[in-house]
Scaffold this active site. Structure first.
Site, short mmCIF file in Angstrom:
data_model
loop_
_atom_site.label_atom_id
_atom_site.label_comp_id
_atom_site.label_asym_id
_atom_site.label_seq_id
_atom_site.Cartn_x
_atom_site.Cartn_y
_atom_site.Cartn_z
N HIS A 112 -9.23 11.35 1.96
CA HIS A 112 -8.36 10.16 1.86
C HIS A 112 -7.04 10.40 2.60
O HIS A 112 -6.17 9.54 2.61
CB HIS A 112 -8.10 9.85 0.39
CG HIS A 112 -7.43 8.53 0.14
ND1 HIS A 112 -6.11 8.44 -0.24
CD2 HIS A 112 -7.89 7.26 0.22
CE1 HIS A 112 -5.79 7.16 -0.39
NE2 HIS A 112 -6.85 6.42 -0.12
N ASP B 88 0.88 18.34 19.56
CA ASP B 88 1.67 19.19 20.45
C ASP B 88 2.67 20.11 19.74
O ASP B 88 3.74 20.42 20.28
CB ASP B 88 2.41 18.32 21.48
CG ASP B 88 1.47 17.67 22.47
OD1 ASP B 88 0.27 18.01 22.47
OD2 ASP B 88 1.93 16.81 23.24
N ASP C 42 17.03 10.62 -7.76
CA ASP C 42 18.48 10.84 -7.66
C ASP C 42 19.01 10.73 -6.23
O ASP C 42 20.10 11.24 -5.94
CB ASP C 42 18.86 12.22 -8.23
CG ASP C 42 18.83 12.24 -9.76
OD1 ASP C 42 18.78 11.14 -10.36
OD2 ASP C 42 18.84 13.34 -10.34
N LYS D 52 3.28 4.44 -1.05
CA LYS D 52 3.38 5.41 -2.14
C LYS D 52 4.67 6.20 -1.92
O LYS D 52 4.74 7.11 -1.10
CB LYS D 52 2.19 6.38 -2.14
CG LYS D 52 0.84 5.73 -2.44
CD LYS D 52 0.11 5.35 -1.21
CE LYS D 52 -1.28 4.83 -1.54
NZ LYS D 52 -1.94 4.24 -0.37
N LYS E 209 -4.09 10.65 5.23
CA LYS E 209 -3.60 9.93 6.41
C LYS E 209 -2.58 10.87 7.08
O LYS E 209 -1.38 10.80 6.80
CB LYS E 209 -2.93 8.61 6.03
CG LYS E 209 -3.81 7.68 5.17
CD LYS E 209 -3.48 7.84 3.71
CE LYS E 209 -3.98 6.71 2.83
NZ LYS E 209 -5.33 6.31 2.93
N HIS F 177 0.81 -1.21 0.00
CA HIS F 177 0.00 0.00 0.00
C HIS F 177 0.85 1.26 0.00
O HIS F 177 0.34 2.38 0.10
CB HIS F 177 -0.91 -0.03 1.25
CG HIS F 177 -2.06 0.90 1.21
ND1 HIS F 177 -2.27 1.86 2.17
CD2 HIS F 177 -3.08 1.04 0.34
CE1 HIS F 177 -3.36 2.54 1.91
NE2 HIS F 177 -3.88 2.07 0.80
#
Length: 473
Positions: free
Chosen positions: A391, A398, A223, A218, A393, A216
């Site tokens: 969508h 703090d 370079d 991404k 995440k 899952h």
């Protein structure tokens, strides 16, 4: 006419299979909630339950994906750079969290990084393509979905141009996540010189041992100097949204020494798929501190004894002093996460949870809704995002700790998926993340406990039924 004896034998064989499956589930005591869900499925869904278990329930995980010797060779350059840091400073309030990630995941903290946040597909894809166009040596991409649509073809064509310039290009895509992408799309890439591999390819008869464990992640590394990590894939819907609104997501660009961590993560996945060990210094060019952020890139896999990202989140939530804000598209927490959120809220920490009001998955959304009363009663503030599909995440706490990555707050991310998150210890980055969270609140409605309890019986019943199977979603 089917003989009675034959039907009796068939029934006994089925009963033996079900009992055997239940015994295996019970003996696999790593996750009691998951085990009980499978027992319910097997006992109350004749035949269908057994088929589901055969395809999705068996624990075929190996304890180690990569041998220790190979792991050391891939991570050696990162370790050398980590040791070579001249003035490494660990924020005292987060020393335990940093040490936990180092212990469970070998995640090395690198300081002196610059971060850039993207909150929509247009700006992220533009930034990624800009960095790809600048590449001079190598491009490493790893996405759950690399779609054959206008956006996917645009990125593909740019990658083909870079190969013609002599740049090494490697692409990992998830075989299940990209199931609807025709092989010809990837074959075109291969014919042009791009190294393309599917992660855990699912083919009969091996289907049942692989379909449940998905990559899952991404990740992009250009370079060895610039990295991207977050929640967005390469697909048009991340730019255009869905029928009911925009697609709100979060991605992070990293420049600085922490890119070494992302590079090591990619090369480990590449070795797992290709059995090709890439450890040359050219993949780890010398880098100088460029910003103020201390960053750990933390991975989690459905193998081994520990779940690094989940355990780190438990520690981060329970260690929060003033606030902990969360954005997640799916909220199906396991017991440790649920208890951590309740404990923090009951202790007076300002815990806020932002979810989409409408989802791309009706079943998962019902499962998410079933947990809201549990957190509302503890004092967690719940917000429904109404402008489209959330969508993202993204979490912040703090004014110092923030995390962006691929991990959802659900069983699948914690138990079955290969995930990656960047944990950033930096006031400026935390301020930007917090500011965006508060901005998104204006597009939300606050869910109140009294209102939530007054929902219709049918809604509560559907959610409760789905919750029985929540560890399996």
């Amino acid at each position: 006419m089917i003989p009675v004896v034959f039907l009796t034998i068939l029934g006994l064989a089925y009963l033996i299979l079900v009992v055997s499956a239940v015994v295996v589930v019970v003996l696999d005591n790593h996750n009691p909630m998951r085990a009980m869900s499978w027992v319910v499925v097997l006992l109350f869904l004749p035949i269908i339950g057994l088929v589901f278990y055969f395809f999705f329930g068996r624990n075929t995980r190996r304890e180690h994906l990569i041998g220790k010797k190979t792991l050391r060779r891939i991570s050696r350059k990162s370790l050398q750079a980590y040791i070579g840091q001249k003035a490494f400073h660990s924020p005292p309030a987060y020393s335990q969290l940093i040490n936990l990630f180092r212990s469970l995941n070998k995640a090395l903290p690198f300081e002196g990084n610059q971060t850039t946040l993207y909150f929509d597909g247009y700006t992220m894809v533009q930034a990624l393509m800009r960095e790809i166009a600048r590449a001079r040596h190598h491009i490493h991409l790893e996405f759950y979905i690399f779609e054959n649509d206008a956006v996917g073809r645009l990125v593909r064509d740019l990658l083909v141009d870079k190969v013609k310039e002599g740049v090494e290009v490697r692409l990992l895509y998830d075989d299940v996540g990209s199931w609807n992408v025709p092989n010809s799309f990837y074959d075109r890439m291969r014919s042009e010189g791009i190294e393309v591999r599917g992660f855990l390819k699912v083919r009969f008869p091996l289907f049942t041992s692989k379909v449940n464990y998905r990559n899952h992640r991404k990740v992009a590394v250009i370079d060895g100097r610039v990295g991207f990590v977050g929640g967005m894939n390469i697909a048009e819907r991340y730019l255009k949204g869905l029928s009911f609104g925009i697609w709100r997501d979060t991605h992070l660009r990293i420049e600085g020494p922490a890119v070494y961590g992302l590079q090591s993560n990619f090369l480990m996945d590449w070795f797992f798929v290709e059995n090709s060990l890439l450890t040359a210094s050219k993949y780890y060019p010398p880098t100088e501190p460029i910003g103020t952020a201390l960053i750990q890139t933390v991975t989690s896999e459905p193998v081994g004894e520990w779940r690094a990202i989940m355990q780190g989140l438990v520690l981060a939530i329970t260690s929060a002093k003033r606030y902990f804000y969360i954005q997640t598209p799916y909220f199906i927490p396991n017991e440790p996460i649920l208890a951590a959120l309740q404990t923090a809220a009951l202790a007076g920490v300002d815990v806020r949870l932002m979810l989409p009001e409408r989802s791309d998955s009706r079943l998962t959304h019902l499962g998410s809704m079933s947990y809201l009363e549990d957190v509302l009663k503890a004092g967690v503030k719940v917000y429904f995002y109404q402008k489209g599909f959330l969508h993202s995440k993204m979490m912040v706490s703090d004014d110092m700790l923030s995390t962006v990555g691929s991990t959802n707050m659900d069983f699948r991310s914690f138990e079955h998926n290969f995930e990656v998150n960047a944990f950033v210890y930096d006031e400026q980055t935390a301020w930007y993340v917090k500011e965006r969270f508060l901005f998104d609140q204006h597009e939300c409605r606050l869910v109140r406990l009294k209102e939530w309890k007054e929902r219709s019986f049918s809604e509560k019943f559907k959610e409760s039924v789905v919750r029985l199977f929540s560890p399996l979603l």
